[in-house]
Design a protein around this motif. Structure first.
Motif, PDB file in Angstrom:
ATOM      1  N   GLU A 198       0.834  -1.204   0.000  1.00 56.24           N
ATOM      2  CA  GLU A 198       0.000   0.000   0.000  1.00 56.24           C
ATOM      3  C   GLU A 198       0.870   1.255   0.000  1.00 56.24           C
ATOM      4  O   GLU A 198       0.599   2.222  -0.727  1.00 56.24           O
ATOM      5  N   ALA A 199       1.927   1.243   0.810  1.00 56.98           N
ATOM      6  CA  ALA A 199       2.815   2.404   0.869  1.00 56.98           C
ATOM      7  C   ALA A 199       3.536   2.615  -0.462  1.00 56.98           C
ATOM      8  O   ALA A 199       3.715   3.752  -0.916  1.00 56.98           O
ATOM      9  N   LEU A 200       3.945   1.525  -1.114  1.00 52.41           N
ATOM     10  CA  LEU A 200       4.630   1.657  -2.401  1.00 52.41           C
ATOM     11  C   LEU A 200       3.705   2.228  -3.461  1.00 52.41           C
ATOM     12  O   LEU A 200       4.138   3.003  -4.323  1.00 52.41           O
ATOM     13  N   ARG A 201       2.424   1.866  -3.414  1.00 56.78           N
ATOM     14  CA  ARG A 201       1.477   2.421  -4.373  1.00 56.78           C
ATOM     15  C   ARG A 201       1.282   3.916  -4.147  1.00 56.78           C
ATOM     16  O   ARG A 201       0.966   4.654  -5.075  1.00 56.78           O
ATOM     17  N   GLY A 202       1.447   4.359  -2.912  1.00 54.05           N
ATOM     18  CA  GLY A 202       1.216   5.775  -2.597  1.00 54.05           C
ATOM     19  C   GLY A 202       2.483   6.552  -2.318  1.00 54.05           C
ATOM     20  O   GLY A 202       2.464   7.520  -1.539  1.00 54.05           O
ATOM     21  N   LEU A 203       3.595   6.158  -2.948  1.00 58.35           N
ATOM     22  CA  LEU A 203       4.875   6.811  -2.657  1.00 58.35           C
ATOM     23  C   LEU A 203       4.839   8.313  -2.939  1.00 58.35           C
ATOM     24  O   LEU A 203       5.388   9.109  -2.175  1.00 58.35           O
ATOM     25  N   ARG A 204       4.179   8.703  -4.026  1.00 60.03           N
ATOM     26  CA  ARG A 204       4.137  10.136  -4.356  1.00 60.03           C
ATOM     27  C   ARG A 204       3.388  10.919  -3.292  1.00 60.03           C
ATOM     28  O   ARG A 204       3.789  12.017  -2.896  1.00 60.03           O
ATOM     29  N   THR A 205       2.292  10.356  -2.819  1.00 55.10           N
ATOM     30  CA  THR A 205       1.511  11.024  -1.777  1.00 55.10           C
ATOM     31  C   THR A 205       2.319  11.128  -0.486  1.00 55.10           C
ATOM     32  O   THR A 205       2.318  12.175   0.187  1.00 55.10           O
ATOM     33  N   ILE A 206       3.031  10.066  -0.129  1.00 58.24           N
ATOM     34  CA  ILE A 206       3.836  10.064   1.087  1.00 58.24           C
ATOM     35  C   ILE A 206       4.937  11.113   0.992  1.00 58.24           C
ATOM     36  O   ILE A 206       5.189  11.867   1.940  1.00 58.24           O
ATOM     37  N   ALA A 207       5.596  11.172  -0.186  1.00 57.01           N
ATOM     38  CA  ALA A 207       6.665  12.154  -0.361  1.00 57.01           C
ATOM     39  C   ALA A 207       6.119  13.570  -0.307  1.00 57.01           C
ATOM     40  O   ALA A 207       6.724  14.469   0.303  1.00 57.01           O
ATOM     41  N   ALA A 208       4.972  13.787  -0.933  1.00 53.69           N
ATOM     42  CA  ALA A 208       4.383  15.127  -0.955  1.00 53.69           C
ATOM     43  C   ALA A 208       3.952  15.574   0.431  1.00 53.69           C
ATOM     44  O   ALA A 208       4.037  16.753   0.772  1.00 53.69           O
ATOM     45  N   ALA A 209       3.485  14.623   1.231  1.00 54.74           N
ATOM     46  CA  ALA A 209       3.015  14.959   2.573  1.00 54.74           C
ATOM     47  C   ALA A 209       4.141  14.976   3.602  1.00 54.74           C
ATOM     48  O   ALA A 209       3.945  15.412   4.736  1.00 54.74           O
ATOM     49  N   GLY A 210       5.320  14.470   3.224  1.00 53.60           N
ATOM     50  CA  GLY A 210       6.439  14.437   4.160  1.00 53.60           C
ATOM     51  C   GLY A 210       6.209  13.484   5.315  1.00 53.60           C
ATOM     52  O   GLY A 210       6.642  13.745   6.440  1.00 53.60           O
ATOM     53  N   THR A 211       5.545  12.361   5.063  1.00 51.96           N
ATOM     54  CA  THR A 211       5.177  11.432   6.139  1.00 51.96           C
ATOM     55  C   THR A 211       5.927  10.109   6.025  1.00 51.96           C
ATOM     56  O   THR A 211       5.421   9.070   6.443  1.00 51.96           O
TER      57      THR A 211
END
Length: 557
Positions: A198-211
């Protein structure tokens, strides 16, 4: 959770797939077991030879020969073990992957958890052929030891038989405990794999949010539980080792005590006393049995997790072919997913139909039902008068083409990605589909054009959607279903594709989930979903007079 007997049946099928190497392993293991059983007797004869005046007999050479046989069988068993395990693991992985793919999207499976089951779980279950053979053969030395003690002196054998149920009880408890521990360990491992996917699918979101740190903690949060379950497995294995040692010592004491009395009464020789002690250790041989039963326990735990997925039904296809027809699509009292209820709908062949409705109204579900990516809970869907579930897989997939909002592109090259699902289609036909989907211009700019390898083709969301549309145009026979397949396109490109969709492709029935009023306006007919059913069917212009319809597109009168 699947029944234990279901997992055991899967494990038995896996065991049968070990192939000829399992037979080789069984023969070698039997030879090793025979040498192990005969060696104490030969050793006893050698002791008696040494204690008897005169030249030494042949017992020493017999001992040496049995040791050589045991060493040779070990050499044979190593490659047989590896090959048999590999064959069984490969079969289980093939079976699992084929079933997961055959199930289709109707069953919501987490990619990370499925990957955990097919990679780690299948490897654990694949040891079943070797473990079963080795465990079965490991029983022979204790049985042979009991028989040998009967031949030496029946009183010693009776003393052993009285104490023998104790190691059997210890082994039974061990198998039960280790199976449960391994199953729980693999469950936690699967949960971690699911979070990581799940985290790999949302890598861009995680990077953008700094989380990133928070997500790392979330993914690794089950680690303490994984550690506890792993420690539990080692605890169970450690316990069997400690209990086994106590049991072996107890049996040896009992046997040697009785054998000593028999030696004092001159009913056995000194060599037979030595042999009896060795046979007592063999009879209580929990070590080899526990090792292989532990492997079976791990295999059972992994097989139980595989059986959870394999037990879910895959769609069953019929054997009918489609008669000639224009692609008339019909829903008869269809209910599905707790969202759609009693849907009746008739789409005439060759019609372009826009399906509109608020978020959650069932547009994508209706699109999935139309091409049998999902089956209705009630009612049936027909194409040219034939229920979809009665069609053969080939007839259904040749007749229906899909395009999605986020298409996954398969194939080595761009051309293969366009032709995926349409084997044998001429290259010119595939290129024409790309032109129709407005993909030809950017494909030609790629390093090798249509021959560009997919990993070397950086695609924007809109470009990926256009290739997905090209694939659908190349694939769909009489029914074309577009599920939000133009959401990432700019307005100009969408208008250009719309001209083909509502013009050049007019010979096919087209079902389009629409979020834009412009798309609905160009369709021949609009199906308005609301409240779990079809609220209205009509032209966009006619429905536009209804303020509730306009509100679907964010417009207000």
């Amino acid at each position: 959770m699947p029944r234990t007997d279901t997992a055991d049946r899967l494990l038995l099928r896996t065991t049968r797939r070990g192939g000829g190497w399992v037979v080789v392993l069984a023969v070698a293991a039997l030879a090793d077991a025979a040498a192990t059983v005969l060696l104490p007797a030969a050793l006893g004869l050698a002791v008696d030879d040494v204690l008897t005046p005169g030249p030494p007999g042949r017992a020493v050479w017999l001992c040496a020969g049995l040791v050589l046989v045991s060493a040779a069988t070990d050499i044979v068993m190593e490659p047989a073990t590896g090959a048999g395990t590999a064959r069984a693991t490969a079969w289980l992985r093939h079976t699992f992957v084929r079933h997961v793919l055959a199930m289709g999207p109707a069953h919501r499976l987490d990619p990370g958890d499925v990957t955990s089951r097919v990679v780690g779980g299948a490897a654990e279950a694949g040891i079943a052929p070797v473990a079963v053979v080795r465990a079965a053969v490991a029983v022979l030395p204790p049985v042979g030891a009991v028989v040998a003690l009967m031949l030496i002196d029946w009183r010693i054998a009776v003393a052993l038989a009285v104490a023998l149920p104790l190691p059997v009880l210890v082994l039974r408890t061990f198998v039960r405990d280790v199976t449960g521990s391994v199953r729980r360990y693999l469950d936690v491992q699967g949960a971690m794999a699911a979070r990581l996917a799940e985290a790999l699918r949302g890598l861009r979101t995680i990077a953008a949010a700094g989380t990133a740190e928070r997500e790392a903690r979330r993914v690794l949060a089950p680690l303490p539980e994984l550690r506890r379950e792993g420690e539990d497995i080692w605890r169970v294995q450690g316990a069997i080792g400690a209990r086994g040692l106590v049991v072996v010592l107890l049996l040896q004491v009992v046997v040697l005590a009785v054998a000593g009395l028999e030696l004092a009464a001159q009913r056995i020789t000194a060599g037979e006393l030595v042999a009896a002690g060795r046979y007592a250790a063999l009879a209580a041989g929990l070590g080899p049995i526990a090792t292989h039963l532990g492997r079976i326990g791990r295999a059972r735990g992994a097989a139980a997790r595989a059986a959870e997925i394999l037990g879910r039904p895959a769609p069953v296809h019929g054997d009918r072919e489609l008669p000639p027809g224009p692609g008339t699509l019909e829903f008869r009292r269809v209910g599905a997913g707790g969202v759609l209820r009693e849907v009746d709908l008739l789409v005439a062949g060759g019609t372009a139909v826009a399906v509109v409705g608020r978020s959650g109204s069932g547009k994508s579900l209706l699109a999935a039902l139309a091409g049998r990516l999902a089956d209705p809970d009630t009612g049936e869907v027909l194409l040219d008068g034939v229920p979809l579930h009665r069609l053969s897989r080939t007839a259904l997939r040749d007749a229906v083409g899909y395009a999605f909002a986020r298409p996954h592109l398969f194939g080595e090259t761009v051309l293969e990605a366009v032709g995926f699902g349409a084997p044998g289609a001429p290259e010119g036909f595939l290129r024409h589909a790309a032109v129709t989907a407005c993909a030809d211009s950017f494909v030609r700019r790629l390093p090798s054009g249509y021959a560009t390898a997919m990993p070397d083709a950086p695609l924007s969301g809109g470009e990926a959607q256009r290739l997905g549309l090209a694939r659908a145009f190349a694939h769909g026979g009489r029914l074309l279903i577009l599920d939000d397949a133009t959401s990432s396109l700019d307005t100009a490109t969408e208008l250009e594709i719309g001209r083909a969709l509502f013009g050049a492709l007019a010979g096919r029935t087209r079902l389009i989930t629409a979020h834009r009023a412009a798309t609905a306006a160009r369709a021949d007919l609009v199906v308005w979903l609301d409240g779990g059913g079809v609220r209205a069917v009509g032209t966009h212009a006619g429905l536009w007079r209804d303020p509730h319809y306009r509100a679907v597109f964010g417009e207000h009168s």
